[in-house]
Design a protein around this motif. Sequence first.
Motif, mmCIF file in Angstrom:
data_model
loop_
_atom_site.group_PDB
_atom_site.id
_atom_site.type_symbol
_atom_site.label_atom_id
_atom_site.label_comp_id
_atom_site.label_asym_id
_atom_site.label_seq_id
_atom_site.Cartn_x
_atom_site.Cartn_y
_atom_site.Cartn_z
ATOM 1 N N ALA A 187 0.823 -1.207 0.000
ATOM 2 C CA ALA A 187 0.000 0.000 0.000
ATOM 3 C C ALA A 187 0.858 1.259 0.000
ATOM 4 N N GLU A 188 0.456 2.193 -0.850
ATOM 5 C CA GLU A 188 0.981 3.541 -0.803
ATOM 6 C C GLU A 188 -0.163 4.462 -0.388
ATOM 7 N N LEU A 189 0.171 5.609 0.142
ATOM 8 C CA LEU A 189 -0.820 6.578 0.590
ATOM 9 C C LEU A 189 -0.720 7.813 -0.288
ATOM 10 N N ALA A 190 -1.768 8.060 -1.074
ATOM 11 C CA ALA A 190 -1.763 9.223 -1.961
ATOM 12 C C ALA A 190 -1.553 10.492 -1.143
ATOM 13 N N GLY A 191 -0.678 11.348 -1.623
ATOM 14 C CA GLY A 191 -0.418 12.608 -0.947
ATOM 15 C C GLY A 191 0.527 12.519 0.224
ATOM 16 N N ILE A 192 1.026 11.302 0.509
ATOM 17 C CA ILE A 192 1.930 11.128 1.653
ATOM 18 C C ILE A 192 3.145 10.292 1.261
ATOM 19 N N THR A 193 2.917 9.164 0.585
ATOM 20 C CA THR A 193 4.052 8.359 0.111
ATOM 21 C C THR A 193 4.166 8.389 -1.405
ATOM 22 N N VAL A 194 3.096 8.760 -2.108
ATOM 23 C CA VAL A 194 3.137 8.986 -3.555
ATOM 24 C C VAL A 194 2.356 10.271 -3.834
ATOM 25 N N ASP A 195 2.583 10.855 -4.980
ATOM 26 C CA ASP A 195 1.960 12.137 -5.294
ATOM 27 C C ASP A 195 0.439 12.070 -5.191
ATOM 28 N N GLY A 196 -0.112 13.140 -4.603
ATOM 29 C CA GLY A 196 -1.545 13.221 -4.377
ATOM 30 C C GLY A 196 -2.237 14.194 -5.313
ATOM 31 N N ALA A 197 -3.224 14.923 -4.799
ATOM 32 C CA ALA A 197 -4.175 15.617 -5.662
ATOM 33 C C ALA A 197 -4.319 17.103 -5.386
ATOM 34 N N LEU A 198 -3.426 17.716 -4.609
ATOM 35 C CA LEU A 198 -3.435 19.170 -4.561
ATOM 36 C C LEU A 198 -2.674 19.658 -5.782
ATOM 37 N N ALA A 199 -3.322 19.451 -6.916
ATOM 38 C CA ALA A 199 -2.732 19.703 -8.224
ATOM 39 C C ALA A 199 -3.869 19.858 -9.223
ATOM 40 N N GLU A 200 -3.562 20.482 -10.338
ATOM 41 C CA GLU A 200 -4.607 20.650 -11.349
ATOM 42 C C GLU A 200 -5.060 19.307 -11.916
ATOM 43 N N TYR A 201 -4.129 18.349 -11.983
ATOM 44 C CA TYR A 201 -4.464 17.029 -12.499
ATOM 45 C C TYR A 201 -3.832 15.956 -11.609
ATOM 46 N N ALA A 202 -4.510 14.828 -11.521
ATOM 47 C CA ALA A 202 -3.989 13.685 -10.777
ATOM 48 C C ALA A 202 -4.221 12.422 -11.590
ATOM 49 N N VAL A 203 -3.249 11.540 -11.572
ATOM 50 C CA VAL A 203 -3.378 10.240 -12.239
ATOM 51 C C VAL A 203 -3.647 9.184 -11.193
ATOM 52 N N VAL A 204 -4.614 8.305 -11.470
ATOM 53 C CA VAL A 204 -4.975 7.279 -10.506
ATOM 54 C C VAL A 204 -5.435 6.038 -11.255
ATOM 55 N N SER A 205 -5.229 4.880 -10.662
ATOM 56 C CA SER A 205 -5.735 3.648 -11.253
ATOM 57 C C SER A 205 -7.256 3.668 -11.244
ATOM 58 N N CYS A 206 -7.859 3.121 -12.276
ATOM 59 C CA CYS A 206 -9.326 3.102 -12.360
ATOM 60 C C CYS A 206 -9.950 2.289 -11.233
ATOM 61 N N GLN A 207 -9.190 1.414 -10.588
ATOM 62 C CA GLN A 207 -9.756 0.614 -9.499
ATOM 63 C C GLN A 207 -9.899 1.411 -8.204
ATOM 64 N N HIS A 208 -9.403 2.655 -8.201
ATOM 65 C CA HIS A 208 -9.432 3.467 -6.985
ATOM 66 C C HIS A 208 -10.408 4.640 -7.061
ATOM 67 N N ILE A 209 -11.249 4.697 -8.085
ATOM 68 C CA ILE A 209 -12.176 5.825 -8.214
ATOM 69 C C ILE A 209 -13.610 5.331 -8.342
ATOM 70 N N TRP A 210 -14.548 6.242 -8.021
ATOM 71 C CA TRP A 210 -15.983 5.931 -8.045
ATOM 72 C C TRP A 210 -16.749 7.105 -8.645
ATOM 73 N N LYS A 211 -17.735 6.783 -9.469
ATOM 74 C CA LYS A 211 -18.577 7.837 -10.036
ATOM 75 C C LYS A 211 -19.471 8.431 -8.950
ATOM 76 N N ILE A 212 -19.673 9.744 -9.038
ATOM 77 C CA ILE A 212 -20.517 10.431 -8.053
ATOM 78 C C ILE A 212 -21.630 11.222 -8.734
ATOM 79 N N ASP A 213 -21.946 10.888 -9.992
ATOM 80 C CA ASP A 213 -22.940 11.656 -10.727
ATOM 81 C C ASP A 213 -24.312 11.642 -10.060
ATOM 82 N N GLU A 214 -24.639 10.557 -9.331
ATOM 83 C CA GLU A 214 -25.962 10.510 -8.702
ATOM 84 C C GLU A 214 -26.111 11.557 -7.592
ATOM 85 N N LEU A 215 -25.001 12.088 -7.083
ATOM 86 C CA LEU A 215 -25.102 13.140 -6.077
ATOM 87 C C LEU A 215 -25.629 14.447 -6.672
ATOM 88 N N ALA A 216 -25.426 14.648 -7.972
ATOM 89 C CA ALA A 216 -25.857 15.896 -8.598
ATOM 90 C C ALA A 216 -27.363 16.072 -8.506
#
Length: 392
Positions: free
Chosen positions: A141-170
């Motif tokens: 395990a790596e920790l985004a923003g602590i052991t590998v680059d995180g997301a206080l950035a204009e763009y972030a790259v991440v594996s598709c297995q680590h993200i979730w759609k949130i469109d239903e919140l809209a």
Amino acid sequence: MKVFAADAEWCPRPGWRLSPDEERRRRAESACQIWRQPRFYADERPVPDVADHEVLIRVKRCGLCGSDTHLYETDAEGYVIFSGPARLPCVIGHEYSGIVERVGRLVRDFAPGDPVAAESIVWCGQCPPCRSGAPNQCRRAELAGITVDGALAEYAVVSCQHIWKIDELARQYGDDLLFDLGALIEPTGCAYNGLFISAGGFLPGATVAVHGAGPVGLGAVALAAAAGASQVLVFDLAPERLAIAGQLGASAVYDLNALRAAGVRPSEIVLEQTGGRGADVQVEAAGAAQQTIPEMELSLAVNGTIVYLGRAGHSVQLTLDRLVTGANKIAGARGHSGSGIFPNIIRLLASGKIRLEAMITARLPFAQTLDGIRRSADRKDGKILIQVDNPA
């Protein structure tokens, strides 16, 4: 692209023995023993490419976490107070949401334009813990923003297995609040993992005591109330955070400074409010175990559980006979991955069963990130969000 990063001096404390892995990778397993004199700074980096199974996210919101604060704060010798693993320099930030900008050629379930929220535990999916359903305990395990680059950035790259759609919140909140709430899923997921996965949940009607009303503690308050707790008792030093806890579902809140001035202990409050029975669940979300655990022990119900969510680099004395007598247990929890945690929180938010807007106490533009980190050290805010898409 603009990024916000942290760096520090690699300086193991006198007497601290580095492991071979720490020496080889320059990755401290306990940051407070190695990283000294931190500095935070804005920088420019190229927009990263995506590999076959990765997505490029245009970051909209990124929350400031207690771990960011702990990397910023130092002890008397100048060492950071964060006790978890860290590899620096690193782009910080790991509680984030945004829009998919580009996908790798083997990504099937996401497309450009999808609004998403991301996990911060970068689990491999191949080691025995991952394959056995424990991705938060991934051996790599790596920790985004602590052991590998995180997301206080204009763009972030991440594996598709680590993200979730949130469109239903809209549909429930509208497009702007959609991304604010998307950034709150990660810290709320840590509370969900502790309460319902590691600790096994509780029966409706139980009493839950939450020690620490930072974002993770506040997430525990909202989740406990939604899950049918008859009482949610909250303890903290900051009246501002206690007020937020009341909005999120706490049945009673207690200012620790006022209790101390009156000579009253939190354990006495819990016993009084439960008719001497004690709390069925006690949540440590303060990162102050030396102060909180003794109080929890004294006021834990029979078959009760202590859920340990805070991080602290010190030992705590336990009276184990109390655990034996009460058939009690302590459950530790790290992370928020697996076990349906992210999709369940998304559904709870979309249905209005939990509402977390009150947790947000500041929205700052990207240029004020360092101001936000300094402000977070006051420990009065709920969640400070950086509007990454607002540069000024």
